[in-house]
Scaffold this active site. Structure first.
Site, PDB file in Angstrom:
ATOM      1  CG  LEU A   1      -1.828  -0.979   1.520  1.00 14.77           C
ATOM      2  CD1 LEU A   1      -2.926  -0.901   2.490  1.00 14.77           C
ATOM      3  CD2 LEU A   1      -3.003  -1.044   0.216  1.00 14.77           C
TER       4      LEU A   1
ATOM      5  CE  LYS B   1       0.665  -1.106   6.337  1.00 12.75           C
ATOM      6  NZ  LYS B   1       1.646  -1.968   6.723  1.00 12.75           N
TER       7      LYS B   1
ATOM      8  CD  GLU C   1      -8.976  -3.314   6.967  1.00 15.13           C
ATOM      9  OE1 GLU C   1      -8.131  -3.968   6.428  1.00 15.13           O
ATOM     10  OE2 GLU C   1     -10.119  -3.279   6.785  1.00 15.13           O
TER      11      GLU C   1
ATOM     12  CE  LYS D   1      -7.641  -2.994   3.373  1.00 12.93           C
ATOM     13  NZ  LYS D   1      -7.801  -4.574   3.587  1.00 12.93           N
TER      14      LYS D   1
ATOM     15  CD  GLU E   1       0.954  -8.246   8.086  1.00 16.54           C
ATOM     16  OE1 GLU E   1       2.063  -7.659   8.171  1.00 16.54           O
ATOM     17  OE2 GLU E   1       0.027  -8.189   6.936  1.00 16.54           O
TER      18      GLU E   1
ATOM     19  NE  ARG F   1       3.720  -8.337   0.694  1.00 19.34           N
ATOM     20  CZ  ARG F   1       3.525  -7.254   1.660  1.00 19.34           C
ATOM     21  NH1 ARG F   1       2.168  -6.939   1.540  1.00 19.34           N
ATOM     22  NH2 ARG F   1       4.227  -6.956   2.400  1.00 19.34           N
TER      23      ARG F   1
ATOM     24  CE  LYS G   1       2.963   2.198   7.463  1.00 25.95           C
ATOM     25  NZ  LYS G   1       4.262   1.998   7.155  1.00 25.95           N
TER      26      LYS G   1
END
Length: 227
Positions: free
Chosen positions: A1, A31, A29, A202, A86, A52, A226
């Protein structure tokens, strides 16, 4: 992202989205600061887990993911589905690991994220199991035989299958609502038993995402704020 570090940048993002679609609805949501993995289920049975990697090819860590207690080996429905989430190390587990490493004269892990990544890549699943990892699922990558129209619906659905979703997520109908939720997440960040490094915003409607599109690197319908 793609990352932003101010609400002005976030407003620029929502302005770009507003140029593509009318009255966008967002999901907001936390992170989670961990290691991204994809879980594949066939007829409701867990068959593969992968990191990933480079975005095209990941590392097969199926055996180690089977040691994560909150990953069900069988879902509540016999569905073919791939979900992304995650893997993280809770604070209590991290402190136990650091204490054990120090007692053995080993160099302690720097942070829970690095510790989780190292644990998931162990060759011996017993070592992975001893690290007490956990997971939050946050996205449906692929699904057969079921139509899902928006992101929050997808999270509710995979929760009903027995998968562990994000601890909280909220539907927001304006940038002001999204900012309020980002601030709320930031205010409880220090009380959570796991690390987060931001909030993810999102576009909720999946059809709208197609219209908004992506760059060669990032989706244009999502962004990470962030702290």
């Amino acid at each position: 992202l793609s990352d932003v570090f101010s609400f002005e940048e976030l407003e620029d993002f929502t302005a770009r989205v507003g140029e593509k679609i009318d009255a966008p609805v967002y999901s907001v949501e936390p992170k989670i600061d961990g290691l991204s993995v994809a879980l594949t289920y066939e007829k409701g049975v867990f068959v593969k887990g992968a990191t990933r990697g480079d975005g095209i090819v990941g590392e097969d860590v199926t055996g180690n993911l089977k040691t994560v207690f909150s990953i069900p080996m069988k879902l509540a429905e016999p569905v073919d589905i791939c979900v992304r989430g995650e893997v993280y190390m809770p604070h209590d587990s991290f402190m136990k690991l650091v204490a054990s490493q120090e007692n053995k004269g080993e160099k302690p892990a720097k942070n829970p994220r690095n510790a989780a990544a190292g644990a998931l890549r162990q060759k011996d699943p017993k070592i992975t199991a001893s690290r007490e990892l956990d997971i939050f699922l946050f996205n449906v990558q692929q699904i057969n035989g079921k139509k899902i129209e928006n992101h929050i619906e997808s999270l509710d659905y995979i929760k009903s299958l027995g998968l562990k979703t994000l601890p909280f997520y909220k539907e927001c109908h304006s940038i002001d609502e999204a900012i309020d939720e980002i601030n709320r997440i930031g205010s409880v960040r220090g009380e959570l038993p796991f690390d987060i490094d931001g909030a993810v915003i999102k576009v909720n409607n999946l059809a709208d995402r197609v219209g908004i599109g992506s760059t060669s690197k990032y989706p244009k319908w999502a962004i990470a704020y962030k702290y």
